[in-house]
Design an enzyme around this catalytic site. Structure first.
Site, PDB file in Angstrom:
ATOM      1  N   CYS A   1       0.846  -1.197   0.000  1.00  0.00           N
ATOM      2  CA  CYS A   1       0.000   0.000   0.000  1.00  0.00           C
ATOM      3  C   CYS A   1       0.882   1.248   0.000  1.00  0.00           C
ATOM      4  O   CYS A   1       2.045   1.194   0.396  1.00  0.00           O
ATOM      5  CB  CYS A   1      -0.930   0.108   1.211  1.00  0.00           C
ATOM      6  SG  CYS A   1      -1.979  -1.315   1.444  1.00  0.00           S
TER       7      CYS A   1
ATOM      8  N   GLY B   1       0.603  -1.399   6.107  1.00  0.00           N
ATOM      9  CA  GLY B   1       1.192  -2.368   7.034  1.00  0.00           C
ATOM     10  C   GLY B   1       0.158  -3.411   7.426  1.00  0.00           C
ATOM     11  O   GLY B   1      -0.866  -3.563   6.756  1.00  0.00           O
TER      12      GLY B   1
ATOM     13  N   LYS C   1      11.486 -12.421 -14.698  1.00  0.00           N
ATOM     14  CA  LYS C   1      11.085 -11.237 -15.468  1.00  0.00           C
ATOM     15  C   LYS C   1       9.936 -11.593 -16.401  1.00  0.00           C
ATOM     16  O   LYS C   1       9.011 -10.828 -16.581  1.00  0.00           O
ATOM     17  CB  LYS C   1      12.239 -10.681 -16.309  1.00  0.00           C
ATOM     18  CG  LYS C   1      13.245  -9.818 -15.618  1.00  0.00           C
ATOM     19  CD  LYS C   1      12.777  -8.502 -15.070  1.00  0.00           C
ATOM     20  CE  LYS C   1      12.107  -8.569 -13.741  1.00  0.00           C
ATOM     21  NZ  LYS C   1      12.877  -8.526 -12.537  1.00  0.00           N
TER      22      LYS C   1
HETATM   23  C1  F6R Z   1      10.918  -8.703  -9.182  1.00  0.00           C
HETATM   24  C2  F6R Z   1      11.072  -7.861  -8.019  1.00  0.00           C
HETATM   25  C3  F6R Z   1      11.019  -8.500  -6.690  1.00  0.00           C
HETATM   26  C4  F6R Z   1      11.973  -7.803  -5.707  1.00  0.00           C
HETATM   27  C5  F6R Z   1      11.759  -8.370  -4.290  1.00  0.00           C
HETATM   28  C6  F6R Z   1      12.710  -7.760  -3.287  1.00  0.00           C
HETATM   29  O1  F6R Z   1      11.019  -7.992 -10.364  1.00  0.00           O
HETATM   30  O2  F6R Z   1      11.204  -6.670  -8.123  1.00  0.00           O
HETATM   31  O3  F6R Z   1      11.262  -9.863  -6.746  1.00  0.00           O
HETATM   32  O4  F6R Z   1      13.284  -8.001  -6.133  1.00  0.00           O
HETATM   33  O5  F6R Z   1      10.441  -8.143  -3.885  1.00  0.00           O
HETATM   34  O6  F6R Z   1      12.499  -6.389  -3.164  1.00  0.00           O
HETATM   35  P1  F6R Z   1      13.598  -5.451  -2.537  1.00  0.00           P
HETATM   36  O7  F6R Z   1      14.779  -5.480  -3.434  1.00  0.00           O
HETATM   37  O8  F6R Z   1      12.963  -4.107  -2.456  1.00  0.00           O
HETATM   38  O9  F6R Z   1      13.926  -6.030  -1.185  1.00  0.00           O
END
Ligand code: F6R
Length: 609
Positions: free
Chosen positions: A2, A100, A487
């Site tokens: 959110c 949250g 991807k």
């Molecule tokens: C996929 C993607 C997610 C993030 C994952 C971790 O394209 O973006 O798999 O890599 O949610 O997010 P962060 O890097 O923000 O901890």
């Protein structure tokens, strides 16, 4: 997840709130809502994406200059208008938006019901709203007292923005484990879950800590601790460029961010390489500390975990440091065996991912040093880690990560090279060769984008109708195929799997039939022939094979289509082969006519377990 926003100032709030929410939609887009105060507080909500709310508001005259807004990724209760935020307490005294999860909300419902509160929604947020109202009325000691009593009573995570009917000139906020920044300029004060929502208005922000609250007036922000005592904070300047959070003529953020990679990879490398030497001084880790490291544990989620898989091959091969890589949600409950010479590396774009943050805290509790590779300055992981390496990707808006991933990769190369040097596993000549080559990566990524985009678009357009795809490779090629597969599946909804190509024949090869798409990645010289043999195996069972390899390699006996990336050092190929993989995911999705920046069921910053 959110996204929340708020504004209290001299301008019309509705425009600022809707604009801010449009920058936060990547965090969730099941429903959206705003509360605007003119004389009274008025609430407007719509199911679905923000455009529905915008349509609803387009003919309304809303002159209020104070308001809060929300874009939702549903956790408690289905995505409908009733469950959408803002929520309002029983008699309209408290209006609130929340990002949250309140874990003990069931128990709190019983408490509220004993005091005759009636709930209209299925959300934990409405419970929070009424709990604040309950304490406000019970103790009659004003907003900060009611908010602080609520903070100690609820379990879970929250960033909240609250308007009290009795305090028309104020917005109140509080946070624990969910992100929030507060901005200020001459026209007012702002709050948001993430920087892009307010970047257009101000670059001056305050970082509010866990278990703190604040009161936003038009010209002033006052912070409080849990005792209700005032806390002094400094305004910090954000370095991000405003244009980085706009599409700037690109059709989608994802393709814009793919094209930003040469620039942001270069910036990140330049921040780590000084005078042809890796310079980790800004991270805080010293040579003495590196010398002590006997084992590395890399912990992350999703794509960041895939960076970790790539990095684990390089730390072991180049620096000869035993390296494990784990998914954060597994690590935190695994009871990992760590010792005082283990370094735990957490990788996270947002710096707010709940599982990665919990893993970091788990490691710190065990007395182990932690190093975080993070993109968002001032985020929770960045603030809590012992050493911090910032990637310089700028704001990443598309839900599917691309440019942040690429900056994380080069950051991990820099660490591996320096660790190898300090551990005397690398002679000066090889060290210099690696530095020279890492600096070439931005140009090589740029040349892939310039020379291959049209061809990849053409190849990809053939596959919009497929149901399955497989990505295979060995070693670092396998590591990057994990990212290629994610991807594709996350944005196109095509089922895809990544496999170590030697593992296929232990079961998965039975899924290969006529025209199954197999993308083989073959850049690693030492295992090139082995990967090609595995591709021959799938080809002879009918697969349509696309090979991503480096210039000079002959793959004609196996490839239906070939994508050549420039040559580089063996450790750096993931940075090149990931670009065609990102483009394939993007263009197949565009060919399917799907919303590539906002895939269904996902949100960018995963602040729930
Ligand atoms: C996929 C993607 C997610 C993030 C994952 C971790 O394209 O973006 O798999 O890599 O949610 O997010 P962060 O890097 O923000 O901890």
């Amino acid at each position: 997840m959110c996204g929340i926003v708020g504004y209290n100032g001299n301008k019309k709030a509705v425009d600022i709130l809707l604009d801010g929410l449009s920058k936060l939609e990547y965090r969730g887009y099941d429903s959206a809502g705003v509360a605007i105060r003119d004389k009274e507080i008025e609430v407007f909500k719509s199911k679905g994406k923000l455009t529905n709310l915008k349509d609803k508001l387009k003919d309304k005259v809303l002159n209020g200059t104070c308001g809060i807004g929300h874009t939702r990724w549903a956790t408690h209760g289905e995505p409908n208008e009733t469950n959408a935020h803002p929520h309002v307490s029983n008699d309209g005294n408290v209006t609130l938006v929340h990002n949250g999860i309140i874990e003990n909300y069931q128990e709190l419902i019983q408490k509220l019901e004993r005091h005759d509160y009636k709930l209209y929604s299925e959300t934990d947020t409405e419970v929070l709203t009424n709990l604040i109202d309950y304490y406000y009325k019970k103790y009659k000691m004003g907003p900060i007292d009611a908010i602080n009593r609520t903070m100690v009573r609820v379990r879970g995570s929250y960033a909240i923005a609250v308007m009290f009917r009795d305090y028309p000139d104020e917005i109140w906020v509080a946070r624990k484990d969910s992100p929030m920044i507060i901005g200020q300029d001459k026209d007012g004060t702002y709050l948001a879950s993430d920087v892009p929502a307010i970047l257009k208005y101000t670059k001056n922000v305050y970082y509010i800590d866990n278990m703190e609250a604040a009161c936003l007036k038009k010209d002033k922000v006052t912070f409080y601790d849990l005792n209700g005592d005032e806390v002094t904070k400094e305004l910090k300047e954000i370095k991000w460029d405003v244009s980085a959070a706009e599409k700037e003529g690109y059709e989608h953020f994802m393709i814009k961010e793919i094209n930003e990679q040469p620039e942001v990879v270069k910036k990140t490398i330049n921040s780590l390489v000084n005078d042809n030497k890796i310079d980790l001084s800004k991270t805080g880790i010293t040579e003495d500390e590196i010398k002590k490291i006997k084992e590395i544990y890399i912990v992350a989620c999703g794509s960041a975990y895939h960076v970790g898989v790539c990095a684990s091959y390089i730390f072991e091969d180049l620096a000869r440091i035993p390296t494990r890589v784990d998914i954060a949600s597994e690590f935190r409950y695994r009871k990992p065996i760590l010792n005082k010479n283990t370094l735990v590396i957490i990788i996270s774009q947002s710096g707010e991912t709940a599982d990665s943050l919990a893993a970091l805290r788990e490691a710190k509790n065990m007395g182990v040093k932690t190093l975080a590779i993070v993109n968002v300055v001032g985020s929770s992981i960045a603030r809590e880690a012992d050493y911090i390496l910032y990637t310089l990707a700028g704001p990443e808006i598309a839900v599917a990560t691309t440019k942040a991933f690429s900056t994380q990769l080069v950051a991990s190369y820099a660490l591996a090279i320096e660790f190898a040097k300090v551990k005397k596993k690398l002679n000066n000549k090889s060290y210099q060769e690696l530095i020279t080559e890492i600096k070439e990566l931005p140009n090589k990524i740029d040349s892939i984008l310039k020379n291959l985009t049209t061809e990849i678009q053409k190849i990809s357009s053939k596959f919009s109708g497929i149901k399955d795809a497989f990505y295979i490779g060995r070693g670092l090629d396998y590591a990057i195929s994990l990212e290629g597969s994610l991807k594709l599946k996350e944005v196109s909804y095509i089922h895809s799997e990544a496999y170590a190509s030697g593992e296929l024949k232990h079961g998965t090869i039975s899924l290969i039939e006529d025209n199954t798409l197999v993308i083989g990645i073959a850049t690693q010289e030492e295992i090139f022939e082995k990967t090609i043999s595995n591709l021959v195996e799938v080809k002879s069972r009918g697969a349509y094979v696309i090979v991503i390899t480096n210039e000079g390699k002959d793959v004609s006996k196996v490839a239906n289509d070939t994508i050549y990336v420039p040559n580089t050092n063996k450790y750096f190929f993931p940075s090149l082969s990931v670009v065609p993989l990102q483009l394939i995911g993007y263009y197949i999705t565009v060919a399917k006519g799907l919303d590539v920046d906002k895939p269904r069921n996902l949100a960018k910053s995963v602040t729930v377990e």
